[in-house]
Design a protein around this motif. Structure first.
Motif, PDB file in Angstrom:
ATOM      1  N   GLY A   1      25.371   6.856  -0.658  1.00  0.00           N
ATOM      2  CA  GLY A   1      25.717   6.333  -1.973  1.00  0.00           C
ATOM      3  C   GLY A   1      25.457   4.846  -2.086  1.00  0.00           C
ATOM      4  N   SER A   2      25.355   4.145  -0.934  1.00  0.00           N
ATOM      5  CA  SER A   2      25.146   2.697  -1.027  1.00  0.00           C
ATOM      6  C   SER A   2      23.683   2.401  -1.364  1.00  0.00           C
ATOM      7  CB  SER A   2      25.577   2.000   0.269  1.00  0.00           C
ATOM      8  OG  SER A   2      25.366   2.799   1.379  1.00  0.00           O
ATOM      9  N   ILE A   3      23.496   1.232  -1.949  1.00  0.00           N
ATOM     10  CA  ILE A   3      22.157   0.800  -2.351  1.00  0.00           C
ATOM     11  C   ILE A   3      21.515   0.043  -1.194  1.00  0.00           C
ATOM     12  CG2 ILE A   3      20.876  -0.688  -3.970  1.00  0.00           C
ATOM     13  CD1 ILE A   3      22.047   1.777  -5.301  1.00  0.00           C
ATOM     14  N   ILE A   4      20.255   0.394  -0.877  1.00  0.00           N
ATOM     15  CA  ILE A   4      19.546  -0.294   0.204  1.00  0.00           C
ATOM     16  C   ILE A   4      18.196  -0.775  -0.309  1.00  0.00           C
ATOM     17  CG2 ILE A   4      20.664   0.902   2.138  1.00  0.00           C
ATOM     18  CD1 ILE A   4      18.151   2.766   2.109  1.00  0.00           C
ATOM     19  N   HIS A   5      17.558  -1.653   0.447  1.00  0.00           N
ATOM     20  CA  HIS A   5      16.248  -2.175   0.071  1.00  0.00           C
ATOM     21  C   HIS A   5      15.254  -1.846   1.174  1.00  0.00           C
ATOM     22  CE1 HIS A   5      17.823  -4.432  -3.388  1.00  0.00           C
ATOM     23  NE2 HIS A   5      18.930  -4.484  -2.646  1.00  0.00           N
ATOM     24  N   PRO A   6      14.496  -0.760   1.025  1.00  0.00           N
ATOM     25  CA  PRO A   6      13.541  -0.380   2.076  1.00  0.00           C
ATOM     26  C   PRO A   6      12.413  -1.386   2.181  1.00  0.00           C
ATOM     27  CG  PRO A   6      13.962   1.431   0.537  1.00  0.00           C
ATOM     28  CD  PRO A   6      14.503   0.204  -0.082  1.00  0.00           C
ATOM     29  N   TRP A   7      11.904  -1.597   3.377  1.00  0.00           N
ATOM     30  CA  TRP A   7      10.742  -2.451   3.599  1.00  0.00           C
ATOM     31  C   TRP A   7      10.087  -2.057   4.913  1.00  0.00           C
ATOM     32  CZ3 TRP A   7      10.480  -6.143   7.679  1.00  0.00           C
ATOM     33  CH2 TRP A   7      11.642  -6.215   8.451  1.00  0.00           C
ATOM     34  N   TRP A   8       8.952  -2.661   5.205  1.00  0.00           N
ATOM     35  CA  TRP A   8       8.266  -2.399   6.469  1.00  0.00           C
ATOM     36  C   TRP A   8       7.334  -3.542   6.782  1.00  0.00           C
ATOM     37  CZ3 TRP A   8       7.987   0.867   2.200  1.00  0.00           C
ATOM     38  CH2 TRP A   8       6.860   0.715   1.391  1.00  0.00           C
ATOM     39  N   GLU A   9       6.904  -3.602   8.032  1.00  0.00           N
ATOM     40  CA  GLU A   9       5.903  -4.598   8.414  1.00  0.00           C
ATOM     41  C   GLU A   9       4.612  -4.257   7.672  1.00  0.00           C
ATOM     42  OE1 GLU A   9       6.366  -7.070  10.624  1.00  0.00           O
ATOM     43  OE2 GLU A   9       8.342  -6.482  11.397  1.00  0.00           O
ATOM     44  N   GLU A  10       3.927  -5.279   7.181  1.00  0.00           N
ATOM     45  CA  GLU A  10       2.698  -5.021   6.418  1.00  0.00           C
ATOM     46  C   GLU A  10       1.699  -4.176   7.210  1.00  0.00           C
ATOM     47  OE1 GLU A  10       1.255  -8.775   5.122  1.00  0.00           O
ATOM     48  OE2 GLU A  10       2.811  -8.999   3.591  1.00  0.00           O
ATOM     49  N   LYS A  11       1.617  -4.440   8.522  1.00  0.00           N
ATOM     50  CA  LYS A  11       0.626  -3.716   9.338  1.00  0.00           C
ATOM     51  C   LYS A  11       0.980  -2.234   9.502  1.00  0.00           C
ATOM     52  CE  LYS A  11       2.740  -4.824  13.829  1.00  0.00           C
ATOM     53  NZ  LYS A  11       3.579  -3.647  13.827  1.00  0.00           N
ATOM     54  N   ASP A  12       2.211  -1.876   9.252  1.00  0.00           N
ATOM     55  CA  ASP A  12       2.629  -0.489   9.463  1.00  0.00           C
ATOM     56  C   ASP A  12       2.314   0.425   8.284  1.00  0.00           C
ATOM     57  OD1 ASP A  12       3.538  -0.926  11.970  1.00  0.00           O
ATOM     58  OD2 ASP A  12       5.632  -1.289  11.376  1.00  0.00           O
ATOM     59  N   ALA A  13       1.880  -0.151   7.188  1.00  0.00           N
ATOM     60  CA  ALA A  13       1.521   0.686   6.040  1.00  0.00           C
ATOM     61  C   ALA A  13       0.036   1.002   6.097  1.00  0.00           C
ATOM     62  CB  ALA A  13       1.855  -0.033   4.746  1.00  0.00           C
ATOM     63  N   VAL A  14      -0.339   2.247   5.783  1.00  0.00           N
ATOM     64  CA  VAL A  14      -1.745   2.625   5.754  1.00  0.00           C
ATOM     65  C   VAL A  14      -2.183   2.697   4.290  1.00  0.00           C
ATOM     66  CG1 VAL A  14      -3.414   4.409   6.340  1.00  0.00           C
ATOM     67  CG2 VAL A  14      -1.520   3.908   7.892  1.00  0.00           C
ATOM     68  N   LEU A  15      -3.221   1.911   3.963  1.00  0.00           N
ATOM     69  CA  LEU A  15      -3.707   1.910   2.579  1.00  0.00           C
ATOM     70  C   LEU A  15      -4.933   2.806   2.462  1.00  0.00           C
ATOM     71  CD1 LEU A  15      -3.482  -1.904   1.701  1.00  0.00           C
ATOM     72  CD2 LEU A  15      -1.673  -0.175   1.846  1.00  0.00           C
ATOM     73  N   LEU A  16      -4.947   3.634   1.448  1.00  0.00           N
ATOM     74  CA  LEU A  16      -6.030   4.605   1.301  1.00  0.00           C
ATOM     75  C   LEU A  16      -6.631   4.532  -0.090  1.00  0.00           C
ATOM     76  CD1 LEU A  16      -4.009   7.566   2.813  1.00  0.00           C
ATOM     77  CD2 LEU A  16      -5.898   6.408   3.967  1.00  0.00           C
ATOM     78  N   HIS A  17      -7.977   4.553  -0.127  1.00  0.00           N
ATOM     79  CA  HIS A  17      -8.641   4.694  -1.428  1.00  0.00           C
ATOM     80  C   HIS A  17      -8.235   6.046  -1.991  1.00  0.00           C
ATOM     81  CE1 HIS A  17     -11.181   1.204  -0.987  1.00  0.00           C
ATOM     82  NE2 HIS A  17     -11.420   1.575   0.273  1.00  0.00           N
ATOM     83  N   ASN A  18      -8.258   6.173  -3.254  1.00  0.00           N
ATOM     84  CA  ASN A  18      -7.727   7.384  -3.847  1.00  0.00           C
ATOM     85  C   ASN A  18      -8.691   7.966  -4.869  1.00  0.00           C
ATOM     86  OD1 ASN A  18      -6.054   9.385  -4.582  1.00  0.00           O
ATOM     87  ND2 ASN A  18      -4.244   8.088  -4.759  1.00  0.00           N
ATOM     88  N   PRO A  19      -9.728   8.668  -4.375  1.00  0.00           N
ATOM     89  CA  PRO A  19     -10.758   9.153  -5.300  1.00  0.00           C
ATOM     90  C   PRO A  19     -10.171  10.056  -6.386  1.00  0.00           C
ATOM     91  CG  PRO A  19     -10.964  10.202  -3.155  1.00  0.00           C
ATOM     92  CD  PRO A  19      -9.967   9.108  -3.014  1.00  0.00           C
TER      93      PRO A  19
END
Lengths: 368, 269
Positions: free
Chosen positions: A336-354
Motif C-alpha cells: 500500500g505504500s508509495i515507492i519510486h522505482p529506479w535502476w542503473e542506466e546500464k541495466d536497462a535494455v533499449l530496443l527499437h520497436n518496429p
C-alpha cells in the motif's frame, strides 16, 4: 573451430504456410546449440530439415561442407533423438541400440563391443534383453540417446528430448546430456521451448519466433542484451516500458512513458523515437523518495515469497504491474505504500520497436 | 443376512445366464459332432442308432466330397494371401498419405461389407460374364479376394491407429533405406493386425456360400456341396468332415491366440 552445419537462406512452406523464413545459421563444430522458441515457431521443422525428414522449399543445407538437401535421411551423417523416443517396440534394448550398426553391416563382434560400451556410458548395463515397454521414461530416453550416439554421428539432433520427463528427472538429464556432449565432443543441435533448459545447457542459443531467427548468441548475451522485444520477454522475466525518447546525450537516454520518465543507455536511437525498454526484476530498485532523472511512482501491491528471493509486485498509476526481486530477509515497505522505482542506466535494455512505427506516425500527426 | 442371501442369488442367476448363453452357442455345434458318430444309415439320418466311427472311414471313399474340400482349401489359402497383401499395402498407404478424396475412399470401403452378399454375388457374376472369364476356380478366387480385402484393411488399420510413425523415421535416420525399414519395422509392428486380418479372411473364404454359388461354374466348394446334399438330409460323412474341420479350426485358433498374446505383450508400450 569451423562450421559443421550451415543453413543458407532456408525457407520452408507447408502449403501456403510459411514456417521457416529465410533462415541463415552456422553451427560450429563441437558446440551445443539450442533452437529455442514457442511451439509453432519453426524450430522443429528446422531440425527435421537438417535430419532429412523435410525438404526445404528453397535455400541450402550443408553438413560438413556438403549440400545435403537432396539426400535421404539414411545418407546423412547426422542422427536424431526423437521427442517421443521412437524406440522400436518389437525389438529388445540391445537390438534397438545395435540397429544402426546392423544397417551399416558392422561385424557382429564389433557391434556387441560397441553396444556394451555405449550401454555402460548411459548407465543401462543389464537391460539388454528387456523391451521398451518394460522401461521407465528416463530409461527409454537414455536408450534413444544411446541408439543415436552409437553411430558416432558428427552431429546429434535432439527434438525436445526431455519434454516427457518430470521436473526432477529433467534437471538430472540436462546435466547428464551436457556431460555426455563434452565427453564425446559431438555437435549437439537441441530443440526446446524451455528457456531455462536452453540457458543451462547451451553454448549458444538461437531464438526463433514466427519462423524468423530473432537472435543468436551465448546464454549471457541472450539474457543480458536481448535484441528484440520477443527475446526480452521470452527469456526470463522482465518489465517492459514503451515510450518516446525525450532526451539523449552521449548514449544516455531519457524516455517519456505514459506515467513519467525513465532512463537507460544505448546508441543508435533518435529523438522522439518510440522505443521499448526492458528491465529485469533483479535490476529494479526502489526508494521512498523520488530519484534524480526518474519520474516514476508505484504502489506496493503484494509480496510473493519464492525461496531465495521475494518478488515484489507494484502497480503504476496506469494500472500496469511491475515486478521487482528483493533478497529474502530484506526490510520491505508495507503493501500500500508509495515507492519510486529506479535502476542503473546500464541495466536497462533499449530496443527499437518496429511494431510501433505506426504509433510514432500517429503521435507526430498534428491534432485536427 | 438378507443381504448375503440376495448376493448369493445374484451370483447364481448370473452363472445360470452365462451357462444358457454358452448352451445357445454350442448346442448346434455339438449336434453335428454327435451325429457324425451316429450309426444310422437311413435318411434323414436323425434317429440315434448307436455309436460308430464308420463315417470317418467312409468319408475318405467319398471322392467328390474330398474334392470339394480340397477346392475350398486352395481357394481359401490363395485368396487369403492375395487379400492380405493387397489389404496391408492399402491400409498402410491410406494411413501414410494425405490426398484429396481420402475420406470418400475410406467410406467406400464399407460398401462391400454392408451390401447384401447376394447383390455382390450377382454383380460379380455379371462382370465375369461381361469380360468373359470362364467360371470356376479363378472366378471363385477373384470373388473371395474382393470381399476379403476390406476386412484385412480394417484390421490392419485398427493396428495403425496406435502406431507411432516416428519409429519409421528413426529407422531411416539410423541408416536403413525405405524397403529395409518396411520389413524391419513397419511389418513386424503391424504383424498382429495383419495376422488377425488374414485369419478373418481365411474363415470368411472357407464358409462362403452365397457369393460362391453365383460364380462357381462347375467347381464345387465344400459349403456348396453341403448345401446340395441338404435336400436328402445331411449325410453323417458330411458331419464327420465338419467335425474334423471344427477340430482343425480350434487348434488353429488356440495356436494363433497364444501367439498373438505373445506378440501383443512385447509391443505394448
Amino acid at each position: 573451430m569451423s562450421s559443421i552445419v550451415q543453413l543458407e537462406g532456408v525457407n520452408k512452406y507447408f502449403g501456403k504456410n510459411h514456417v521457416v523464413k529465410d533462415l541463415n545459421l552456422s553451427v560450429e563444430e563441437g558446440e551445443f546449440l539450442t533452437l529455442l522458441g514457442s511451439s509453432g515457431c519453426g524450430k522443429t521443422t528446422t531440425l527435421r530439415m537438417i535430419a532429412g525428414f523435410e525438404e526445404p522449399t528453397s535455400g541450402s543445407i550443408l553438413v560438413e561442407g556438403q549440400a545435403v538437401e537432396e539426400k535421404e535421411p539414411f545418407e546423412r551423417n547426422v542422427n536424431t533423438v526423437f521427442q517421443s523416443y521412437a524406440l522400436f517396440p518389437h525389438k529388445t534394448i540391445y537390438d534397438n541400440i545395435a540397429y544402426g550398426l546392423k544397417m551399416k553391416k558392422v561385424p557382429r563382434p564389433e557391434i556387441a563391443q560397441r553396444v556394451k560400451e555405449i550401454m555402460a556410458l548411459v548407465q543401462l548395463t543389464g537391460f539388454e534383453e528387456r523391451y521398451p515397454s518394460q522401461l521407465s521414461g528416463g530409461q527409454k530416453q537414455r536408450v534413444a540417446i544411446a541408439r543415436a550416439l552409437i553411430n558416432r554421428p558428427r552431429v546429434l539432433l535432439l527434438d525436445e528430448p526431455l519434454g516427457a520427463l518430470d521436473l526432477k528427472l529433467r534437471k538430472q538429464m540436462q546435466l547428464e546430456l551436457k556431460r555426455l556432449q563434452r565427453k564425446l565432443n559431438i555437435t549437439f543441435i537441441y530443440v526446446t521451448h524451455d528457456q531455462e533448459e536452453a540457458l543451462t545447457m547451451s553454448d549458444r542459443i538461437a531464438v526463433m519466433h514466427d519462423g524468423i531467427l530473432d537472435q543468436l548468441g551465448t546464454p549471457e548475451e541472450i539474457y543480458e542484451q536481448p535484441q528484440t522485444k520477443f527475446v526480452a520477454t521470452f527469456i526470463g522475466e522482465t518489465n517492459i516500458f514503451e515510450g518516446n525518447i525525450k532526451e539523449l546525450a552521449m548514449g544516455r537516454v531519457a524516455v517519456r512513458i505514459e506515467n513519467g520518465v525513465i532512463r537507460g543507455c544505448g546508441y543508435g536511437f533518435s529523438r522522439n523515437e518510440y522505443i521499448t525498454v526492458s528491465v529485469r526484476p533483479e535490476k529494479m530498485r526502489f526508494s521512498p523518495v523520488p530519484v534524480k532523472g526518474f519520474q516514476l511512482e508505484a504502489q506496493v501491491k503484494d509480496y510473493v515469497y519464492v525461496g531465495s528471493v521475494v518478488k515484489c509486485i507494484a502497480v503504476l498509476q496506469n494500472g500496469m504491474e511491475i515486478k521487482m526481486d528483493r533478497l529474502a530477509g530484506e526490510e520491505l515497505p508495507e503493501p500500500g505504500s508509495i515507492i519510486h522505482p529506479w535502476w542503473e542506466e546500464k541495466d536497462a535494455v533499449l530496443l527499437h520497436n518496429p511494431e510501433n512505427q505506426v504509433l510514432e506516425m500517429i503521435d507526430s500527426m498534428p491534432l485536427v | 443376512m438378507k443381504r448375503k442371501k440376495r448376493e448369493r442369488n445374484r451370483k447364481r442367476l448370473s452363472a445360470l445366464f452365462c451357462a444358457l448363453v454358452y448352451l445357445f452357442l454350442f448346442l448346434p455345434i455339438s449336434v453335428i459332432v454327435v451325429n457324425s458318430m451316429n450309426a444310422t444309415t437311413s435318411k434323414p439320418y436323425l434317429s440315434w442308432k448307436g455309436f460308430t466311427l464308420d463315417w470317418y472311414v467312409k468319408l475318405f471313399d467319398n471322392s467328390s466330397l474330398l474334392q470339394s474340400f480340397g477346392n475350398t482349401m486352395v481357394i481359401a489359402i490363395v485368396s487369403t494371401l492375395l487379400a492380405t497383401v493387397i489389404g496391408t499395402l492399402g491400409a498402410v498407404g491410406m494411413y501414410r498419405y494425405k490426398f484429396k478424396g481420402k475420406a470418400l475412399l475410406d467410406g467406400l470401403l464399407y460398401i462391400p461389407v454392408v451390401i447384401p452378399e447376394i447383390v455382390l454375388g450377382i454383380s460379380l457374376l455379371t462382370i465375369f460374364a461381361l469380360v468373359d472369364i470362364p467360371r470356376g476356380m479363378l472366378t471363385l478366387i477373384l470373388a473371395h479376394v474382393t470381399f476379403c480385402v476390406p476386412y484385412v484393411i480394417f484390421n490392419v488399420r485398427a493396428r495403425l491407429a496406435g502406431y507411432d510413425s516416428s519409429i519409421e523415421e528413426a529407422s531411416l535416420d539410423l541408416g536403413a533405406n525405405r524397403i529395409r525399414t518396411f520389413f524391419e519395422i513397419t511389418l513386424p509392428v503391424l504383424a498382429p493386425g495383419i495376422a488377425g486380418g488374414a485369419l478373418l479372411a481365411f474363415t470368411l473364404s472357407i464358409d462362403d456360400v452365397i457369393i460362391s454359388y453365383f460364380v462357381n461354374g462347375q467347381t464345387k466348394t465344400f459349403p456348396l456341396k453341403v448345401m446340395e446334399s441338404i435336400k436328402s438330409g445331411v449325410a453323417p460323412d458330411v458331419n464327420a468332415l465338419s467335425t474334423l474341420i471344427l477340430l482343425g479350426t480350434i487348434v488353429l485358433v488356440v495356436l494363433t491366440q497364444s501367439d498373438l498374446l505373445k506378440i501383443k505383450k512385447k509391443v505394448k508400450r
